[in-house]
Design an enzyme around this catalytic site. Structure first.
Site, mmCIF file in Angstrom:
data_model
loop_
_atom_site.group_PDB
_atom_site.id
_atom_site.type_symbol
_atom_site.label_atom_id
_atom_site.label_comp_id
_atom_site.label_asym_id
_atom_site.label_seq_id
_atom_site.Cartn_x
_atom_site.Cartn_y
_atom_site.Cartn_z
ATOM 1 N N LYS A 183 0.888 -1.179 0.000
ATOM 2 C CA LYS A 183 0.000 0.000 0.000
ATOM 3 C C LYS A 183 0.921 1.224 0.000
ATOM 4 O O LYS A 183 1.428 1.626 1.038
ATOM 5 C CB LYS A 183 -0.869 -0.011 1.260
ATOM 6 N N GLU A 259 9.358 1.261 10.738
ATOM 7 C CA GLU A 259 10.373 2.323 10.726
ATOM 8 C C GLU A 259 9.621 3.640 10.779
ATOM 9 O O GLU A 259 8.925 4.004 9.837
ATOM 10 C CB GLU A 259 11.240 2.215 9.468
ATOM 11 N N CYS A 294 13.457 10.854 6.845
ATOM 12 C CA CYS A 294 13.215 10.561 8.270
ATOM 13 C C CYS A 294 14.500 10.646 9.086
ATOM 14 O O CYS A 294 14.463 10.929 10.277
ATOM 15 C CB CYS A 294 12.529 9.213 8.438
ATOM 16 N N GLU A 392 9.440 16.298 14.464
ATOM 17 C CA GLU A 392 9.912 16.104 13.095
ATOM 18 C C GLU A 392 9.172 17.061 12.162
ATOM 19 O O GLU A 392 7.968 16.939 11.969
ATOM 20 C CB GLU A 392 9.622 14.651 12.698
#
Ligand code: ADP
Length: 489
Positions: A183, A259, A294, A392
């Protein structure tokens, strides 16, 4: 084609059983390019019955043994053919990636596509080099410990490296003999769909690789809640990773590798050999891929006595990442994934300004019909405890903080709650070892930033998740250990 040409249109239908498919409901969502500002595909928006069909087919294919019990030579040859076909069509894939999510086509061509090709080749090579064990057992018995595929692997991937992260998941999962239902992120699904077409053409049996398209909260949720998934691998935000653990747990037990996010620090000590190089690499670590990485090193800690010299070099290096037309091969930075995401990044910059920080750069820009562009931002003077140091931002935003002692720098680096990556710049071997050991990070780069390679595991600790992509360790996500104990007297 320039940034304003909106004529390119891709096939946004899902891939189930080796064929392109609309959603049964007929629903689709536009895939809006941050480069053109227009829709470049009508992405099929799959519901639970469509996803269930993909998972059923994948499970049946696994049971049939058509791939799961195919010879290592056959599987290897197929993965090599996928890699070759992808390599042949690299220009087309690079362009689709750029139009999907805004990265410069030069980077998509030089990094994303060749990286994906190399990933398929690496795991193709690995297939017949993973050996089992014969452990010590009592006389009269022999035990074989072998690695076996798990079954159906669900993979949910993000939009920042749509092709490459899909390859990180698909290649080892297929190499091990699993069936996969992928997906991709709804904003950037095109290259994953094209990859599935290539896999069919390369002779991968139907139903072994499926791509289900649509939003995370509907299509993704249906995938996660399908009890026939034997493993779930994910890359994306920590919030979604937490949700996936809960949704998965409600469904049954399965292997999870998640992750999640990161907030990585780059520690530059005054004893660094080359301040200019450290500054140039720090800018790369913060601004590469528009900062949509990331493991971006977005908190830069600089020992106080070299701050001025470092900042002068960093300011100059940051200019290299000013956004320009992503389709121009000379551009070194492109658009953020969407105007909405650019709004979020802009809001974070304004939040820092409101907290008293000094902001350099960070200007929002329009190019053609899109305003998804932001100049690299440098944040100075944001208090250490401010929420943004642990949050983040996922954009071209770097905060620079001075520090005095090694202990202080380690403390700041470790306080974000994440644990994906960190970098250390020092001319002292002792300090390199001492500081690396103390940093909570899946990867610590010393005298470079964001080091990553096919041979080394990538993933995090704490709120950055668990499980590792890349290297032989990725097989842990997709295989289980099976003991066969033979009593022979
Ligand atoms: P980002 O914030 O970077 O978009 P997300 O974690 O939201 O990261 O998205 C990463 C992937 O997870 C995407 O493919 C997205 O569609 C998917 N996703 C998001 N929410 C869910 C959910 N509730 N269930 C399953 N998948 C989801």
């Amino acid at each position: 084609m320039s940034a304003t040409d909106t004529h390119q249109h891709y096939d946004g239908r899902a891939v189930i059983g080796g064929e392109r498919r609309e959603a049964r409901s007929g629903a689709s969502i536009p895939s809006v390019s941050p480069v053109t500002g227009g829709s470049i595909a009508d992405l099929a928006s799959l519901d639970a019955p469509d996803v269930a069909e993909a998972v059923s087919g994948a499970a049946a294919a696994f049971e049939s043994g058509v791939w799961s019990r195919a010879s290592a030579d056959d599987r290897k040859a197929t993965l090599f053919r996928i890699a070759d076909a992808l390599e042949k069509r690299s220009a087309e894939f690079a362009r689709a990636e750029t139009l999907s999510m805004g990265k410069p086509v030069s980077e998509a061509s030089a990094v994303d596509v060749p990286g994906s090709v190399a990933t398929f080749r690496w795991y193709a090579e690995l297939i017949d080099k993973v050996a089992g064990e014969i452990p010590s057992t009592p006389p009269g018995s022999t035990a074989l410990v072998s690695r076996v595929p798990l079954g159906v692997v669900g993979a949910i991937t993000p939009w920042n490296y749509p092709l490459e992260i899909a390859a990180w998941k698909i290649a080892p999962a297929l190499a091990a003999g699993n069936s996969v239902v992928l997906k991709p992120a709804e904003t950037s699904s095109i290259t994953a769909l094209m990859l599935a077409d290539i896999a069919s053409e390369a002779g991968l049996p139907a139903h072994v690789l499926n791509v289900v398209t649509g939003p995370g909260r509907s299509t993704g949720d249906a995938l996660v809640r399908d009890p026939r998934l034997d493993a779930l691998t994910f890359t994306g935000s920590t919030a979604t990773a937490k949700h996936l653990m809960v949704a998965s747990g409600e469904t049954g037990l399965r292997r999870l590798s998640l992750e999640a996010g990161g907030k990585s620090a780059n520690l530059v000590f005054a004893d660094v050999d080359d301040i200019r190089l450290a500054a140039e690499k720090a800018a790369f670590g913060a601004y590469y891929n528009q900062g949509e990485v990331c493991s971006a090193n977005s908190t830069i800690l600089v020992q106080r006595e070299i701050v001025d010299e470092f900042l002068a070099a960093f300011r100059a290096a940051a200019l290299e990442y000013r956004p320009a037309d992503p389709l121009d091969p000379a551009s070194t930075a492109g658009a953020l994934v969407s105007e909405r995401h650019a709004d979020t990044v802009e809001a974070a910059i304004e939040e820092a300004r409101a907290a008293g920080a000094q902001i350099e750069g960070g200007t929002r820009r329009s190019l053609g019909n899109s305003s998804a562009y932001i100049d690299p931002a440098i944040i100075l003077g944001l208090p250490v405890g401010h929420r943004l140091h642990a949050h983040e931002i996922f954009g071209p935003v770097a905060a620079i903080l001075p520090f005095d002692t090694e202990e202080e720098a380690i403390g700041i680096a470790n306080r974000s709650g994440y644990g994906l990556a960190a970098s250390v710049w020092t001319g002292s071997v002792s300090r390199a070892h001492r500081v690396s050991q103390r940093l909570v990070a899946g990867t610590v780069s010393v005298n470079t930033v964001d080091a990553i390679g096919l041979t080394t595991p990538f993933g995090g600790f704490k709120q950055s998740g668990f499980g590792r992509d890349l290297s032989v360790h990725a097989l842990d996500n997709y295989t289980g250990l099976k003991t066969t104990w033979i009593q022979h007297g």
